[in-house]
Design an enzyme around this catalytic site. Sequence first.
Site, PDB file in Angstrom:
ATOM      1  N   GLU A 179       0.865  -1.182   0.000  1.00 11.08           N
ATOM      2  CA  GLU A 179       0.000   0.000   0.000  1.00 11.08           C
ATOM      3  C   GLU A 179       0.905   1.237   0.000  1.00 11.08           C
ATOM      4  O   GLU A 179       1.799   1.373   0.833  1.00 11.08           O
ATOM      5  CB  GLU A 179      -0.900  -0.026   1.247  1.00 11.08           C
ATOM      6  CG  GLU A 179      -1.865   1.137   1.271  1.00 11.08           C
ATOM      7  CD  GLU A 179      -3.144   0.854   2.077  1.00 11.08           C
ATOM      8  OE1 GLU A 179      -3.403  -0.309   2.434  1.00 11.08           O
ATOM      9  OE2 GLU A 179      -3.876   1.817   2.339  1.00 11.08           O
ATOM     10  N   GLU A 303     -10.616   4.425   9.125  1.00 15.54           N
ATOM     11  CA  GLU A 303     -10.809   4.082   7.708  1.00 15.54           C
ATOM     12  C   GLU A 303     -11.408   2.694   7.529  1.00 15.54           C
ATOM     13  O   GLU A 303     -10.951   1.909   6.707  1.00 15.54           O
ATOM     14  CB  GLU A 303      -9.485   4.220   6.947  1.00 15.54           C
ATOM     15  CG  GLU A 303      -8.916   5.635   7.039  1.00 15.54           C
ATOM     16  CD  GLU A 303      -7.727   5.906   6.117  1.00 15.54           C
ATOM     17  OE1 GLU A 303      -6.915   4.998   5.933  1.00 15.54           O
ATOM     18  OE2 GLU A 303      -7.651   7.040   5.605  1.00 15.54           O
ATOM     19  N   ARG A 336      -2.179   3.258  16.973  1.00 17.39           N
ATOM     20  CA  ARG A 336      -2.116   4.447  16.112  1.00 17.39           C
ATOM     21  C   ARG A 336      -3.253   5.428  16.419  1.00 17.39           C
ATOM     22  O   ARG A 336      -4.382   5.020  16.709  1.00 17.39           O
ATOM     23  CB  ARG A 336      -2.179   4.056  14.634  1.00 17.39           C
ATOM     24  CG  ARG A 336      -0.967   3.267  14.200  1.00 17.39           C
ATOM     25  CD  ARG A 336      -1.095   2.847  12.761  1.00 17.39           C
ATOM     26  NE  ARG A 336      -0.667   3.828  11.799  1.00 17.39           N
ATOM     27  CZ  ARG A 336      -1.386   4.221  10.761  1.00 17.39           C
ATOM     28  NH1 ARG A 336      -2.624   3.779  10.578  1.00 17.39           N
ATOM     29  NH2 ARG A 336      -0.883   5.069   9.890  1.00 17.39           N
ATOM     30  N   LYS A 372       0.811  10.600  13.710  1.00 15.20           N
ATOM     31  CA  LYS A 372       1.426  11.139  12.489  1.00 15.20           C
ATOM     32  C   LYS A 372       1.943  12.549  12.757  1.00 15.20           C
ATOM     33  O   LYS A 372       1.366  13.271  13.575  1.00 15.20           O
ATOM     34  CB  LYS A 372       0.425  11.170  11.338  1.00 15.20           C
ATOM     35  CG  LYS A 372       0.093   9.777  10.804  1.00 15.20           C
ATOM     36  CD  LYS A 372      -0.749   9.847   9.535  1.00 15.20           C
ATOM     37  CE  LYS A 372      -1.095   8.426   9.072  1.00 15.20           C
ATOM     38  NZ  LYS A 372      -1.867   8.379   7.820  1.00 15.20           N
ATOM     39  N   ASP A 377      -2.674  14.223   7.188  1.00 15.85           N
ATOM     40  CA  ASP A 377      -2.163  12.979   6.607  1.00 15.85           C
ATOM     41  C   ASP A 377      -0.956  13.207   5.716  1.00 15.85           C
ATOM     42  O   ASP A 377      -1.090  13.213   4.482  1.00 15.85           O
ATOM     43  CB  ASP A 377      -3.282  12.311   5.791  1.00 15.85           C
ATOM     44  CG  ASP A 377      -2.918  10.912   5.348  1.00 15.85           C
ATOM     45  OD1 ASP A 377      -1.903  10.391   5.834  1.00 15.85           O
ATOM     46  OD2 ASP A 377      -3.652  10.347   4.518  1.00 15.85           O
ATOM     47  N   GLU A 405       3.963   9.038  -0.711  1.00 20.72           N
ATOM     48  CA  GLU A 405       2.550   8.977  -1.077  1.00 20.72           C
ATOM     49  C   GLU A 405       2.050  10.312  -1.628  1.00 20.72           C
ATOM     50  O   GLU A 405       1.337  10.352  -2.624  1.00 20.72           O
ATOM     51  CB  GLU A 405       1.727   8.569   0.152  1.00 20.72           C
ATOM     52  CG  GLU A 405       0.233   8.608  -0.104  1.00 20.72           C
ATOM     53  CD  GLU A 405      -0.593   8.147   1.096  1.00 20.72           C
ATOM     54  OE1 GLU A 405      -0.013   7.827   2.142  1.00 20.72           O
ATOM     55  OE2 GLU A 405      -1.825   8.110   0.965  1.00 20.72           O
ATOM     56  N   TRP A 554     -13.350  13.402   1.890  1.00 21.53           N
ATOM     57  CA  TRP A 554     -12.712  12.656   0.817  1.00 21.53           C
ATOM     58  C   TRP A 554     -12.916  13.380  -0.518  1.00 21.53           C
ATOM     59  O   TRP A 554     -13.030  12.780  -1.568  1.00 21.53           O
ATOM     60  CB  TRP A 554     -13.218  11.204   0.761  1.00 21.53           C
ATOM     61  CG  TRP A 554     -12.596  10.360   1.854  1.00 21.53           C
ATOM     62  CD1 TRP A 554     -11.706  10.790   2.801  1.00 21.53           C
ATOM     63  CD2 TRP A 554     -12.803   8.973   2.118  1.00 21.53           C
ATOM     64  NE1 TRP A 554     -11.355   9.751   3.643  1.00 21.53           N
ATOM     65  CE2 TRP A 554     -12.012   8.630   3.252  1.00 21.53           C
ATOM     66  CE3 TRP A 554     -13.580   7.967   1.518  1.00 21.53           C
ATOM     67  CZ2 TRP A 554     -11.980   7.333   3.787  1.00 21.53           C
ATOM     68  CZ3 TRP A 554     -13.548   6.682   2.054  1.00 21.53           C
ATOM     69  CH2 TRP A 554     -12.758   6.368   3.173  1.00 21.53           C
TER      70      TRP A 554
HETATM   71  O1  GCW Z   1      -2.428   8.166   4.216  1.00 17.73           O
HETATM   72  C1  GCW Z   1      -3.455   7.256   4.344  1.00 17.73           C
HETATM   73  C2  GCW Z   1      -3.189   6.310   3.241  1.00 17.73           C
HETATM   74  C3  GCW Z   1      -3.679   4.929   3.499  1.00 17.73           C
HETATM   75  C4  GCW Z   1      -3.138   4.481   4.847  1.00 17.73           C
HETATM   76  C5  GCW Z   1      -3.660   5.423   5.908  1.00 17.73           C
HETATM   77  C6  GCW Z   1      -3.116   5.099   7.280  1.00 17.73           C
HETATM   78  C7  GCW Z   1      -2.422   2.289   5.481  1.00 17.73           C
HETATM   79  O2  GCW Z   1      -3.712   6.822   2.065  1.00 17.73           O
HETATM   80  O3  GCW Z   1      -3.211   4.130   2.463  1.00 17.73           O
HETATM   81  O4  GCW Z   1      -3.463   3.148   5.124  1.00 17.73           O
HETATM   82  O5  GCW Z   1      -3.267   6.733   5.621  1.00 17.73           O
HETATM   83  O6  GCW Z   1      -2.136   5.722   7.657  1.00 17.73           O
HETATM   84  O7  GCW Z   1      -3.648   4.240   7.947  1.00 17.73           O
END
Ligand code: GCW
Length: 710
Positions: A179, A303, A336, A372, A377, A405, A554
Amino acid sequence: MKSKFLFVFISFILLNSASFATDPLSSDGDDGYKLWLKYEPLTDASVKAEYLKYAAFIGLSGKGEIAQSAGQELQKGLKSLLGKNVSVTNSSGNKTGGIVLKLEPAAANNQQQEAYRIQLSAGNIVVSSESESGILYGTFALLRHIQMQRSVKSLSQTSSPKVRYRMLNHWDNPDGSIERGYAGSSLWKWYELPECVDPRYEDYARANASLGINGTVLNNVNASARFMSQEYILKVAAIANVMRRYGIRTYLSVYFAAPKTLGGLSTSDPLDPKVRAWWADKVAQIYKEIPDFGGFLVKANSEGEPGPQDYGRTHADGANMLAEAFKPFEGIVIWRAFVYKADPNADRFKAAYEEFVPLDGKFDPKVIVQVKNGPIDFQPREPFSPMFGNMPKTPLGMEFQITQEYLGFATHAVYEAPIFKECLDSDTYVNGEGATVAKVVDGSLHGYARTLMAGVANTGNARNWTGHPLAQANWYAFGRLSWDHQLSSEEIAREWTELTLTRNQKACAHIVGLMLRSREIYVDYNTPLGLSRPWMGVHFAPEPWQNKGSRPDWTAVYYHRADSVGLGFDRTATGSNALAQYQPPVQAQWIDPDKTPLSYLLWFHHVGWDKKLSTGRTLWEELCTRFYTGADSVRWMQQQWELAKSNLDPQVYTDVAQRLKVQHREAVWWRDSWVLYLQTFAKKPIPTAFEPPKQTLEEVKQSVKVYLIR
Ligand code: GCW
């Protein structure tokens, strides 16, 4: 004659098979496989002479497998760097003229077992540590010093890690896909394991250990329950056996509903005794096969992943249940904080803080909450997450993303150390000035016992590991910063370049210059002035117009909020008030649109198109200036690369030169998409200094559509 021919032939075979052992598919030129561990012969004769004085022997005092790895690595490195085969002995006695790797008894005042010291002592170079891992890290530091042709005179150093758990997170799936991976498929060959152990696993471990990384989570946080089966535990154990030799513990991501899907229970409720017993048994089963197992990483109620909230329980209930299963063992639970609820009126910026901060103090001591760097994100630029500093009773670990990403996949050169540093150096102002995010993460601010820095890996089975040759520097930078967050982006770039690309100082300066500017250049053509998320789906094609999605957050328009008045997300009290999640001195930096640094402006304010900015230009003019200079600056990057050409391996030179061409084409694509789209709101001409796009908005939209067709 005949025997001479035979000798040459046998030597040829031996030479080739020797290089095949670590280099299974080598091709002509530098294919990038060896990363920063090339150990190319020293070219500076006087430095070489200095080290040859210490090449009589390698004295190894540790008997364990990590110490053996250190001895082997040093032997291999010296052979190539100095052209000398140096033998490893177990006792160095009173001998002089060698390199001694010395295990020292634990000193009472030294908590840092992995710390090392390198010094000249009694006629030897001595690398010492209380642990074999420390010896291994010291050995790699010594080899780095020699590789960079630094004199013996500047060798003395001591170093200790600032963070305890330094790890990569792989988002690798059991079917071999990754991924958000852009460098081929997974390194882990699940269908061949446990019988087939790819030699590449060892090279992966060496590369990580050389940076001080001591943990790896093998599978995606969007986890498959498959990894909890005995069949897969045995596969994982085969990889763990390799990692262990380099001081790396193996971890797994877990699927929270595994008790139901794999265990056949009727529930996965964390407060159900049967569920708790299932996890306790599972953890014990894992430790039978992997005695040094590191622990679990969990993405829950995020998610669409299952989690404790499915049963009306909290994140703490879920994490603590798993922590209980780890009680008899050393392992930990990393939970997380990447969560955001589906509330159309909410600001996603605020979601993680709102769910987690009220739980401060409720987590078991074995739990680390992994956050994070930014609140949304992994955007090209984000303010630091307001969670840092606001959970004093809960160890907060850092999650950075190494894989690109949102940074142009494998075709854009973006050196990430400045992104990591920008966050780590941010002041949270919790308990006064100087409370940087780094101090939260390294535990010094709140006295956390367990500290963590994780990086989402950018590795794959591409021959050069990372797809873009310069992306290796991001893996390198993450590792070095996880060991010592005080290193500068420039120091790290210089090290990596010298170790990996060229020792020529002039060429190095061009490349380091390119690397250091690359992130700002990317931000300029991609998301200047604090814009974010102009994309959905694949996270690369520019779609600032994208306004349909299964949830409001989204869509791209949710983030930039362009309208006839202006652009940007009002996060002050007149808007979502996300700013209130920060300490007052941080709020003060960002609350007034006239004083907010331009790099964060649109993160916090909806700014009118005609508003004059500190540069003397209006918002519209400034946006155009950034988009255009950003895209043009890729040409500058090409020139810098060109200037280094004569000192680069031709294969690497060509690979990067070609990718820079793609980057330029795509930068123009980004620029045109944004400028043409925003123009429909701003209703202003493109400033005359810039050449208007050659394509229309409809044409750009069409090209994005084509890019996105499956
Ligand atoms: O940034 C988003 C990504 C997903 C990812 C998610 C996460 C693994 O697009 O692909 O999933 O974050 O961090 O859980």
